[in-house]
Design an enzyme around this catalytic site. Structure first.
Site, mmCIF file in Angstrom:
data_model
loop_
_atom_site.group_PDB
_atom_site.id
_atom_site.type_symbol
_atom_site.label_atom_id
_atom_site.label_comp_id
_atom_site.label_asym_id
_atom_site.label_seq_id
_atom_site.Cartn_x
_atom_site.Cartn_y
_atom_site.Cartn_z
ATOM 1 C CD GLU A 89 -3.280 -1.039 1.987
ATOM 2 O OE1 GLU A 89 -2.908 -0.382 3.133
ATOM 3 O OE2 GLU A 89 -4.083 -1.552 1.698
ATOM 4 C CB CYS B 4 8.982 12.321 3.350
ATOM 5 S SG CYS B 4 10.282 12.492 4.384
ATOM 6 C CD GLU C 169 -4.197 -6.096 2.232
ATOM 7 O OE1 GLU C 169 -4.703 -5.549 3.012
ATOM 8 O OE2 GLU C 169 -2.739 -6.117 2.119
#
Ligand code: GLA
Ligand code: ZN
Length: 666
Positions: free
Chosen positions: A142, A151, A310
């Protein structure tokens, strides 16, 4: 079509594997995904590598006939590494350093982190690259989840400066492109350029409001590029040792939206795409059209079948739990994925863990590891998938309508929201919904893509229109394609500056309108009427002068009452305002009719019908999302694949039931 599970054999004693494998095989589980968080097992101490544990896992399950998706464990740099190289930790938008203790605490641009993961990925790829049981690779986990795409550390700033210097060549060029003369922000050198953090100018604002919008969008592009280059680096290393396909598990649109990775660009580096599909959990329940939209996005990124890596398989949450999926839902959701283009559905997770942060996240099996009603449902689904795949290949709906999605435009609209209530991702979803309600498949495309296979294309709020996009849209319309351009389109340049032309700048000729004014609908709405019936605009009203376009709708109140809210020039529509659900739905029907896309007289609520093909066979999925039994009209003659019965006029479906109707099955 087949099913798999996300599995953590290292969480259980070796003595349990035999039983797990037996239960998996009984449920026709064909593939397991392993190892995405296992860095500290692979490298417990610096440069001390251990593979025996993974050798054993792959060998054990491989020999049982279960294939392996092996992951790069980059999402969890271990404690010793963080202690020795604290610079690996990412910094958030407020300048706070992320903490060790959860996961995804790393900076994608940290040189030392990149060096460490390159080395480990190389060793893993070398060791297992030719292993016959490994059938594919997952990069990281993910990417970008939980605001980790961006960041704000010094190392990122340095890399950002390099990225800028490459793009602008001279600082004068950057100053001009950004308009840094505004608020005295002129830079003398690239070294001076800042990273746009939060809380700058207004102490009541914890966001980036007030930062230079050109700097912000470049920073977003840079962060997306950083993650893509990180991904490519892992893919390239794996490709040296393995010819098996690489993927990464993407996020749903709402989660990725605004935190940003350009998935069209990322997908180019992957052999196939996959995503994680949670429908009802601690953080909310997804609307039906939202899940369908996410599947549609996934099949659109590479224009081919995808995986769900998932898929929810029990009640889930971290501190709290969402509801337990009603009997029938796990099977229904699997069919929904398959109908919309997934050819493998992997359930998260095989068994609920008894320790760690996700104890509440239930898998197929509960904590006790015993067969339960969810297991029985998955077993039935697995058996059916096995049968289905004997008859047909991977299925995809054939869409004749498309919606343009631009990540650049998305970032533009998150930097400046335009008006309270405006949200690009929601806007696209609102345009998708009427098609979903009518069971008409829609793909997502980029404005520069080949569009000839679609007879209807919608471009909601497409802020940036490149020269290439302009030419592409013009030639699409010239060939007779029906095109819808809406408000907040074509008003920005690539530097996220307002265009000095009248809106819709580059699309003025194509649309035949001029937007001379607009009225953001802040704490107000405006009534409208036209070919879509009557309704209201609640977000935005462009006040339009038609040059050589006919008028199809009007504002019926406000100082601009009587001016157009919808126009058409040839096959190109300009929708000057948003519309409420009913009016938008009517407008969509009108468009389908104009574009020759068949619509039916009515649809049954909660019944999803998806017509698919594998290129040869035609398969119609009918999915009952309702909690009651019902009867559905079927006009042609089919074979019910699940019962092998002929279906002529109608079919009965139980609550959450599914019908798979085949034609020309081989
Ligand atoms: C995500 C992650 C998984 C797991 C689940 C449940 O989708 O990829 O590792 O954490 O959520 O929270
Ligand atoms: Zn960083």
């Amino acid at each position: 079509m087949r099913i798999g599970v996300d599995y953590y054999p290292e969480h259980w004693g070796r003595e349990r594997w035999e039983q797990d494998a037996r239960l998996m095989l009984k449920a026709k589980i064909k593939v397991i995904r392993v190892g995405e968080f296992a860095w500290s097992l692979y490298e417990p101490k610096e440069e001390v590598y251990e593979f025996a544990w993974m050798d054993e896992i792959i060998d054990f399950f491989g020999k049982k006939g279960i294939k392996i998706i092996l992951c790069t464990p980059s999402a969890t740099p271990p404690k010793w590494m963080i202690d020795k190289y604290p610079g690996i930790l990412a910094e958030d938008i407020h300048g706070n350093t992320k903490l060790f203790g959860t996961r995804k605490h790393y900076c994608f641009n940290s040189e030392i982190y990149r060096e460490k993961i390159r080395k480990l990925v190389g060793l893993i790829a070398k060791r297992y690259g030719k292993n016959p049981y490994v059938e594919g690779w997952q990069i990281d986990n993910e990417l970008g989840h939980g605001n980790t795409a961006r960041c704000y550390c010094e190392e990122c700033r340095k890399k950002f400066i390099d990225w800028l210097a490459k793009k602008y060549k001279t600082i004068e060029c950057l100053n001009k492109s950004y308009g840094t003369v505004f608020w005295s922000q002129i830079y003398n050198s690239f070294d001076e350029v800042i990273i746009p953090k939060a809380g700058t100018c207004f102490d009541f604002d914890s966001g980036t409001q007030g930062q230079n919008p050109s700097l912000l969008i470049d920073y977003y592009r840079f962060c997306s590029d950083s993650i893509i280059s990180f991904t490519k680096e892992s893919v390239d290393i794996i490709k040296k040792y393995s010819d098996k396909p690489c993927t990464s598990n993407l996020l749903d649109a709402a989660v990725n939206s605004g935190t940003g990775i350009d998935y069209f660009k990322l997908s180019k580096e992957l052999d196939f795409v996959s995503w994680d599909n949670y429908i009802e959990f601690q953080w909310g329940k997804a609307k039906m059209e939202t899940v369908s939209r996410d599947h549609a996005l996934l099949r659109s990124y590479k224009k081919k079948p995808f995986w769900v890596m998932e898929q929810q398989s029990g009640p889930c949450g971290w501190s709290k739990m969402g509801p337990s999926p009603d009997p029938g839902k796990l099977r229904l959701w699997t069919y929904e994925a398959v109908a919309n283009g997934a050819d493998t559905v992997v359930y998260f997770r095989w068994r609920a863990c008894t320790f760690g942060a996700e104890q509440n996240w239930h898998g197929i099996l509960g904590h006790d590891g015993k067969e339960n009603r969810r297991y029985a449902e998955i077993m039935r689904t697995g058996e059916e998938m096995e049968l289905l795949s004997l008859r047909v290949g991977s299925l995809m709906p054939k869409a004749r309508a498309a919606i343009i999605k631009s990540f650049d435009t998305e970032w533009c609209h998150t930097i400046f929201q335009n008006v309270e209530g405006f949200q690009y991702d929601n806007l696209l979803l609102s345009f998708y919904k009427p098609f979903y309600d009518m069971n008409i498949p829609v793909d997502f495309v980029q404005a520069e893509d080949e569009l000839s296979e679609y007879s209807l294309v919608l471009a909601p709020a497409l802020a940036f229109v490149s020269e290439e996009a302009k030419n592409n849209l013009e030639s699409y319309a010239a060939k007779g394609g029906t095109l819808v351009i809406t408000f907040r389109s074509a008003f920005k340049d690539e530097y996220n500056r307002m265009l000095p032309q009248t809106i819709p700048g580059p699309l003025a000729e194509l649309t035949g309108v001029k937007v001379n004014d607009y009225d953001p609908q802040f704490e107000k709405s405006t009534s409208v009427a036209g070919i879509f019936g009557s309704g209201t605009a609640d977000i935005w009203c462009d006040i339009v002068t038609p040059e050589d376009a006919e008028v199809l709708g009007l504002y019926t109140e406000s100082y601009f009452a009587g001016t157009p809210c919808l126009t058409r020039k040839g096959t190109v529509y300009y929708l000057a305002c948003d519309l409420d659900d009913k009016a938008r739905s009517n407008f969509t029907k009108y468009l389908c009719n104009q574009a020759g896309i068949e619509t039916r007289l009515y649809e049954q609520e909660g019944i999803e019908v998806v017509d698919t093909t594998d290129g040869k066979n035609h398969v119609k999925f009918i999915l009952n999302h309702n909690n009651y039994n019902t009867v559905i009209a079927v006009n042609e003659e089919y074979t019910d694949f699940l019962t092998d019965q002929k279906v002529v006029n109608t079919i009965k479906l139980e609550a959450y039931g599914v019908a798979v109707l085949g034609k020309h099955l081989r």
